[in-house]
Scaffold this active site. Structure first.
Site, PDB file in Angstrom:
ATOM      1  N   SER A  56      37.812  35.881  22.934  1.00 35.64           N
ATOM      2  CA  SER A  56      36.537  35.331  23.432  1.00 35.64           C
ATOM      3  C   SER A  56      35.726  34.852  22.237  1.00 35.64           C
ATOM      4  CB  SER A  56      35.735  36.408  24.167  1.00 35.64           C
ATOM      5  OG  SER A  56      34.393  35.988  24.353  1.00 35.64           O
TER       6      SER A  56
ATOM      7  N   TYR B 243      32.069  44.868  24.506  1.00 33.92           N
ATOM      8  CA  TYR B 243      32.966  43.734  24.803  1.00 33.92           C
ATOM      9  C   TYR B 243      33.277  42.966  23.522  1.00 33.92           C
ATOM     10  CZ  TYR B 243      34.667  39.418  27.041  1.00 33.92           C
ATOM     11  OH  TYR B 243      35.424  38.330  27.426  1.00 33.92           O
TER      12      TYR B 243
HETATM   13  P1  NDP Z   1      38.732  37.587  36.015  1.00 29.32           P
HETATM   14  O1  NDP Z   1      37.987  38.853  36.227  1.00 29.32           O
HETATM   15  O2  NDP Z   1      38.418  36.409  36.845  1.00 29.32           O
HETATM   16  O3  NDP Z   1      40.319  37.890  36.105  1.00 29.32           O
HETATM   17  C1  NDP Z   1      40.843  38.932  35.343  1.00 29.32           C
HETATM   18  C2  NDP Z   1      42.353  38.959  35.480  1.00 29.32           C
HETATM   19  O4  NDP Z   1      42.828  40.033  34.674  1.00 29.32           O
HETATM   20  C3  NDP Z   1      42.790  39.206  36.909  1.00 29.32           C
HETATM   21  O5  NDP Z   1      43.998  38.540  37.165  1.00 29.32           O
HETATM   22  C4  NDP Z   1      42.994  40.722  36.906  1.00 29.32           C
HETATM   23  O6  NDP Z   1      43.986  41.153  37.826  1.00 29.32           O
HETATM   24  C5  NDP Z   1      43.510  40.965  35.499  1.00 29.32           C
HETATM   25  N1  NDP Z   1      43.230  42.330  35.112  1.00 29.32           N
HETATM   26  C6  NDP Z   1      42.035  42.886  34.795  1.00 29.32           C
HETATM   27  N2  NDP Z   1      42.189  44.200  34.570  1.00 29.32           N
HETATM   28  C7  NDP Z   1      43.507  44.474  34.753  1.00 29.32           C
HETATM   29  C8  NDP Z   1      44.282  45.639  34.681  1.00 29.32           C
HETATM   30  N3  NDP Z   1      43.743  46.835  34.372  1.00 29.32           N
HETATM   31  N4  NDP Z   1      45.600  45.556  34.917  1.00 29.32           N
HETATM   32  C9  NDP Z   1      46.172  44.371  35.249  1.00 29.32           C
HETATM   33  N5  NDP Z   1      45.487  43.220  35.339  1.00 29.32           N
HETATM   34  C10 NDP Z   1      44.165  43.277  35.100  1.00 29.32           C
HETATM   35  O7  NDP Z   1      38.552  37.256  34.453  1.00 29.32           O
HETATM   36  P2  NDP Z   1      38.683  35.879  33.646  1.00 29.32           P
HETATM   37  O8  NDP Z   1      39.775  35.065  34.196  1.00 29.32           O
HETATM   38  O9  NDP Z   1      37.349  35.309  33.490  1.00 29.32           O
HETATM   39  O10 NDP Z   1      39.083  36.468  32.217  1.00 29.32           O
HETATM   40  C11 NDP Z   1      40.400  36.457  31.716  1.00 29.32           C
HETATM   41  C12 NDP Z   1      40.357  36.737  30.222  1.00 29.32           C
HETATM   42  O11 NDP Z   1      39.521  35.773  29.587  1.00 29.32           O
HETATM   43  C13 NDP Z   1      39.779  38.098  29.845  1.00 29.32           C
HETATM   44  O12 NDP Z   1      40.490  38.625  28.755  1.00 29.32           O
HETATM   45  C14 NDP Z   1      38.341  37.766  29.451  1.00 29.32           C
HETATM   46  O13 NDP Z   1      37.810  38.708  28.557  1.00 29.32           O
HETATM   47  C15 NDP Z   1      38.544  36.414  28.797  1.00 29.32           C
HETATM   48  N6  NDP Z   1      37.340  35.587  28.729  1.00 29.32           N
HETATM   49  C16 NDP Z   1      36.714  35.165  29.877  1.00 29.32           C
HETATM   50  C17 NDP Z   1      35.572  34.393  29.782  1.00 29.32           C
HETATM   51  C18 NDP Z   1      34.822  33.886  30.968  1.00 29.32           C
HETATM   52  O14 NDP Z   1      33.701  33.370  30.793  1.00 29.32           O
HETATM   53  N7  NDP Z   1      35.354  33.972  32.179  1.00 29.32           N
HETATM   54  C19 NDP Z   1      35.022  34.010  28.467  1.00 29.32           C
HETATM   55  C20 NDP Z   1      35.774  34.496  27.346  1.00 29.32           C
HETATM   56  C21 NDP Z   1      36.891  35.260  27.488  1.00 29.32           C
HETATM   57  P3  NDP Z   1      43.638  41.972  39.169  1.00 29.32           P
HETATM   58  O15 NDP Z   1      42.479  41.325  39.831  1.00 29.32           O
HETATM   59  O16 NDP Z   1      44.927  41.870  39.947  1.00 29.32           O
HETATM   60  O17 NDP Z   1      43.360  43.382  38.744  1.00 29.32           O
END
Ligand code: NDP
Length: 237
Positions: free
Chosen positions: A132, A146
């Site tokens: 990030s 975070y």
């Molecule tokens: P979402 O919350 O929309 O999606 C998160 C994804 O990660 C889902 O598919 C979820 O699966 C999976 N996930 C979370 N926890 C677990 C777990 N314990 N085990 C397995 N799968 C898990 O997040 P984003 O798409 O926004 O974020 C994705 C990445 O991008 C993250 O690393 C986040 O920190 C990073 N990021 C996001 C930003 C943003 O503005 N959106 C900005 C900068 C970085 P499920 O629902 O099936 O548990």
């Protein structure tokens, strides 16, 4: 163009948001793709049906579960670690267990997954972590936990790039700014504040992040390693 034909890819955390866009993009590019999910079973099934990728349940907070999924896949050409959570708030009020859980998912799991995948990865393999821009810049209160997890990603990318470079395996992070997902909806309460830090004042679309991942795992990026690739509308500028 199917530039990833004959490549096998695993995306950790692919059921929703940025991870789902990466699954879509890598399958379009021809990769034989597997993705994990945590709790979003329905979303994972729908995405698997749509893309032809395989979905496997594995909690990214559970190191052994992730290790076992990686072992089951056999040699991987591409590993993308996307699963992540953001626990924001006053550090004096936050539940320490919630912070440690975030560290398990955002830091411990990516490290052990990368090392586990590299064991059997062919020469020229690709490892990408979704970090990030908050690893570089944390311009509002409540994000220390975070930000520390995303700064940790930077360190592991630099170090592991050195460890695996002799085999032509690249290790990079992609550092998004605000992206329109469930985690950070474009119409959410933090919208105005986040856009105030940006040169281009909008959330990115998940497919824009997936495009950068596609470049890094593709044939044109074999000399790109140990680097953080920021895609943030100027949030960190
Ligand atoms: P979402 O919350 O929309 O999606 C998160 C994804 O990660 C889902 O598919 C979820 O699966 C999976 N996930 C979370 N926890 C677990 C777990 N314990 N085990 C397995 N799968 C898990 O997040 P984003 O798409 O926004 O974020 C994705 C990445 O991008 C993250 O690393 C986040 O920190 C990073 N990021 C996001 C930003 C943003 O503005 N959106 C900005 C900068 C970085 P499920 O629902 O099936 O548990």
């Amino acid at each position: 163009m199917p530039v990833l034909d004959d490549k096998k890819a695993l995306i950790l955390g692919g059921s929703r948001g940025i991870g789902a866009a990466i699954v879509e993009r890598l399958t379009q590019d021809g990769a034989d793709t597997v993705f994990t999910y945590g709790g979003s079973t329905e979303a994972a099934r729908t995405l698997a049906d749509k893309t032809g990728a395989r979905a496997v349940q594995a909690d990214s907070a559970d190191r052994d579960a992730v290790a076992s999924i990686i072992k089951d896949q056999g040699p991987l050409d591409v590993l993308v670690v996307n699963a992540g959570v953001a626990v924001l708030g006053d550090p004096l009020e936050q539940d320490p267990d919630a912070i440690d859980h975030m560290i398990d998912i955002n830091v411990r799991s990516p490290y052990h997954a990368a090392v586990g995948a590299a064991r059997n990865m062919p020469n020229g393999g690709r490892i990408v972590m979704i970090g990030s821009v908050n690893g570089d810049r944390m311009p509002f209160p409540g994000g220390a936990g975070y930000a520390l997890t995303k700064s940790a990603v930077q360190g592991m990318v630099r170090g592991l790039a050195r460890d695996f470079g002799e085999r032509g395996i690249t290790v990079n992070s992609v550092q998004p700014g605000p992206v329109d997902t469930d985690l950070n909806p474009a119409d959410g309460p933090m919208k105005e504040m986040m856009h105030s830090f940006m040169a281009i004042k909008r959330h990115a679309r998940p497919d824009e992040i997936a495009a950068m991942v596609a470049y890094l795992v593709g044939p044109e990026a074999s000399i790109v390693t140990g680097a953080q690739h920021t895609i943030d509308g100027g949030f960190g500028a």
